[in-house]
Structures are given as structure tokens and as C-alpha cells.
Design an enzyme around this catalytic site. Structure first.
Site, PDB file in Angstrom:
ATOM      1  N   GLY A 196       0.776  -1.231   0.000  1.00 15.42           N
ATOM      2  CA  GLY A 196       0.000   0.000   0.000  1.00 15.42           C
ATOM      3  C   GLY A 196       0.810   1.285   0.000  1.00 15.42           C
ATOM      4  O   GLY A 196       0.393   2.297  -0.556  1.00 15.42           O
ATOM      5  N   ASP A 250      -6.248   2.811   9.991  1.00 13.89           N
ATOM      6  CA  ASP A 250      -7.689   2.561  10.068  1.00 13.89           C
ATOM      7  C   ASP A 250      -8.007   2.047  11.477  1.00 13.89           C
ATOM      8  O   ASP A 250      -8.086   2.836  12.421  1.00 13.89           O
ATOM      9  CB  ASP A 250      -8.061   1.576   8.948  1.00 13.89           C
ATOM     10  CG  ASP A 250      -9.557   1.337   8.854  1.00 13.89           C
ATOM     11  OD1 ASP A 250     -10.310   2.045   9.531  1.00 13.89           O
ATOM     12  OD2 ASP A 250      -9.971   0.446   8.099  1.00 13.89           O
ATOM     13  N   PHE A 307     -14.124   3.582   2.178  1.00  9.46           N
ATOM     14  CA  PHE A 307     -13.047   2.824   1.539  1.00  9.46           C
ATOM     15  C   PHE A 307     -12.521   3.585   0.329  1.00  9.46           C
ATOM     16  O   PHE A 307     -13.303   4.079  -0.488  1.00  9.46           O
ATOM     17  CB  PHE A 307     -13.553   1.435   1.120  1.00  9.46           C
ATOM     18  CG  PHE A 307     -12.435   0.462   0.898  1.00  9.46           C
ATOM     19  CD1 PHE A 307     -11.828  -0.176   1.978  1.00  9.46           C
ATOM     20  CD2 PHE A 307     -11.972   0.190  -0.376  1.00  9.46           C
ATOM     21  CE1 PHE A 307     -10.773  -1.067   1.787  1.00  9.46           C
ATOM     22  CE2 PHE A 307     -10.924  -0.706  -0.581  1.00  9.46           C
ATOM     23  CZ  PHE A 307     -10.330  -1.337   0.496  1.00  9.46           C
ATOM     24  N   VAL A 308     -11.197   3.681   0.239  1.00 14.42           N
ATOM     25  CA  VAL A 308     -10.594   4.445  -0.857  1.00 14.42           C
ATOM     26  C   VAL A 308      -9.583   3.587  -1.614  1.00 14.42           C
ATOM     27  O   VAL A 308      -9.040   2.628  -1.069  1.00 14.42           O
ATOM     28  CB  VAL A 308      -9.911   5.737  -0.346  1.00 14.42           C
ATOM     29  CG1 VAL A 308     -10.935   6.729   0.171  1.00 14.42           C
ATOM     30  CG2 VAL A 308      -8.871   5.439   0.721  1.00 14.42           C
ATOM     31  N   ASP A 351      -5.413  -0.418  -2.539  1.00 12.29           N
ATOM     32  CA  ASP A 351      -6.060  -1.387  -3.431  1.00 12.29           C
ATOM     33  C   ASP A 351      -7.408  -1.855  -2.920  1.00 12.29           C
ATOM     34  O   ASP A 351      -7.747  -1.720  -1.744  1.00 12.29           O
ATOM     35  CB  ASP A 351      -5.173  -2.635  -3.544  1.00 12.29           C
ATOM     36  CG  ASP A 351      -5.181  -3.444  -2.240  1.00 12.29           C
ATOM     37  OD1 ASP A 351      -4.946  -2.855  -1.166  1.00 12.29           O
ATOM     38  OD2 ASP A 351      -5.458  -4.657  -2.294  1.00 12.29           O
TER      39      ASP A 351
END
Ligand code: IMP
Ligand code: MG
Length: 182
Positions: free
Chosen positions: A41, A99, A148-149, A155
Site C-alpha cells: 500500500g 484505520d 473505503f478508498v 487497493d
């Protein structure tokens, strides 16, 4: 196409990451820093930060996973693969997004056993959620809502990392995904 509207444009990302790089440089100069990038990420954030920080750095990476689809499992896989010499060194952990906090919490504990001199955390994004683990990042690019991005390294099931901007993720036929960490 599940690629929703742009939340943070590539231009805004570039400006903010340059600011973060300057701040990290100021806080650590002239010392050497071990930069531990969490894959996959953080790949774009990590490479932009590294090239804009004006510091001697040693790059390490580690592949950790805690998500299935758009849901945090609360478990972290991959810590047994952690490599690098951290003892007595200043370490900067770089991740894409904070998160629930499970990933960075588990990593911080694993790193502590290697006796680093200091550990700081840089994340590109921080979701406004009640964290399940008590983790704070020292450097945060952007606070975002609990949605959610994808893009710029982030991803959905391995896809969409290549997008130059950060977008909302919209499953086919539905609106943006909300409340994914709870
Ligand atoms: P945590 O362990 O719940 O803090 O989750 C952190 C990891 O979950 C991040 O490093 C990402 O890999 C993944 N993640 C969390 N939210 C998102 C998101 O909105 N898009 C893509 N990946 C996410
Ligand atoms: Mg990750």
C-alpha cells in the site's frame, strides 16, 4: 467501474507529501534514518517521501496484510518476515492508511523487540474512526472520512493501486463503502 470520484488529487498529494518530507527532515537532520515501508500500500507514498526527504536513509520493506476485501479482519499476517537491523537506530515506519490501528500496533510491538532507538510513524491517510488499537501516527498526510478508498498505492483485492489520485471505491451498482473497519 468501481472507481468513484476523486477524493484527493495527484497534485494535492504531491504538495502535501513535500510538506511532510520537509517536516520529517527537520525533525531528524542530520541523522541517519531507517525507513520501513509497509508493502504494497505505501509504495508510491514511500518513494515520493524518500526522494523529497533530505536525509541519509536506509530502506527496508515488509509485507503485512490485515484486510479481506473492504473489511479489516483485526489480524495481521506477515510479521514473521520482518527483516533489517533496527537495534539502536532511528526508525520511521511508513504506511498508506491508519484505520483500526491493528497493523501498526502489531508492527510497533514486533519492532520494539529489536530495540530501536526511536520509532516514528508516517501515514498518508488517517480514517476518522474509533481505533481498535491505541496507535497514533507522528506524521499524517490527510484525515479522511470512514469510507473505503483506492489509488496511489491503495487497493481493493490487489486492484487499482496504479491510479495517480485517491478515489472513493464504489462497488458495482452501489454508493461508496462506509464503516468498513467496524
Ligand atoms: P488497520 O490495520 O485496520 O489500521 O488497517 C490498515 C491497513 O488496511 C492499511 O495498511 C491498508 O492496507 C488497509 N486499508 C484500510 N483502509 C483501507 C482503504 O480504505 N483502502 C485500501 N486499503 C485500506
Ligand atoms: Mg497496508
Amino acid at each position: 467501474m468501481p472507481v468513484g470520484q476523486i477524493l484527493i488529487s495527484s497534485r494535492t498529494l504531491r504538495q502535501r507529501i513535500k510538506e511532510l518530507a520537509r517536516e520529517i527532515t527537520k525533525d531528524h537532520q542530520p541523522e541517519e534514518l531507517v525507513v520501513l515501508g509497509l508493502m504494497n500500500g505505501s509504495i508510491f507514498f514511500l518513494s515520493d517521501l524518500l526522494r523529497w526527504m533530505n536525509l541519509p536513509t536506509i530502506l527496508e520493506t515488509c509485507r503485512l496484510r490485515s484486510y479481506r476485501g473492504t473489511t479489516s479482519t483485526g489480524r495481521v499476517w506477515g510479521l514473521d518476515q520482518l527483516q533489517g537491523d533496527f537495534e539502536g537506530r532511528r526508525v520511521l515506519v511508513v504506511d498508506d492508511i491508519l484505520d483500526s490501528g491493528a497493523t501498526l500496533n502489531a508492527l510497533r510491538d514486533a519492532l520494539a523487540q529489536r530495540k530501536p532507538r526511536s520509532v516514528k510513524i508516517a501515514v498518508l491517510l488517517s480514517k476518522r474512526v474509533a481505533r481498535k488499537a491505541d496507535v497514533k501516527a507522528d506524521y499524517v498526510g490527510f484525515e479522511i472520512p470512514n469510507t473505503f478508498v483506492i489509488g496511489y498505492g491503495l487497493d481493493y483485492e490487489g486492484k487499482y493501486r496504479y491510479l495517480p489520485s485517491i478515489h472513493l471505491f464504489e462497488p458495482e451498482g452501489e454508493g461508496p463503502v462506509r464503516g468498513c473497519a467496524s
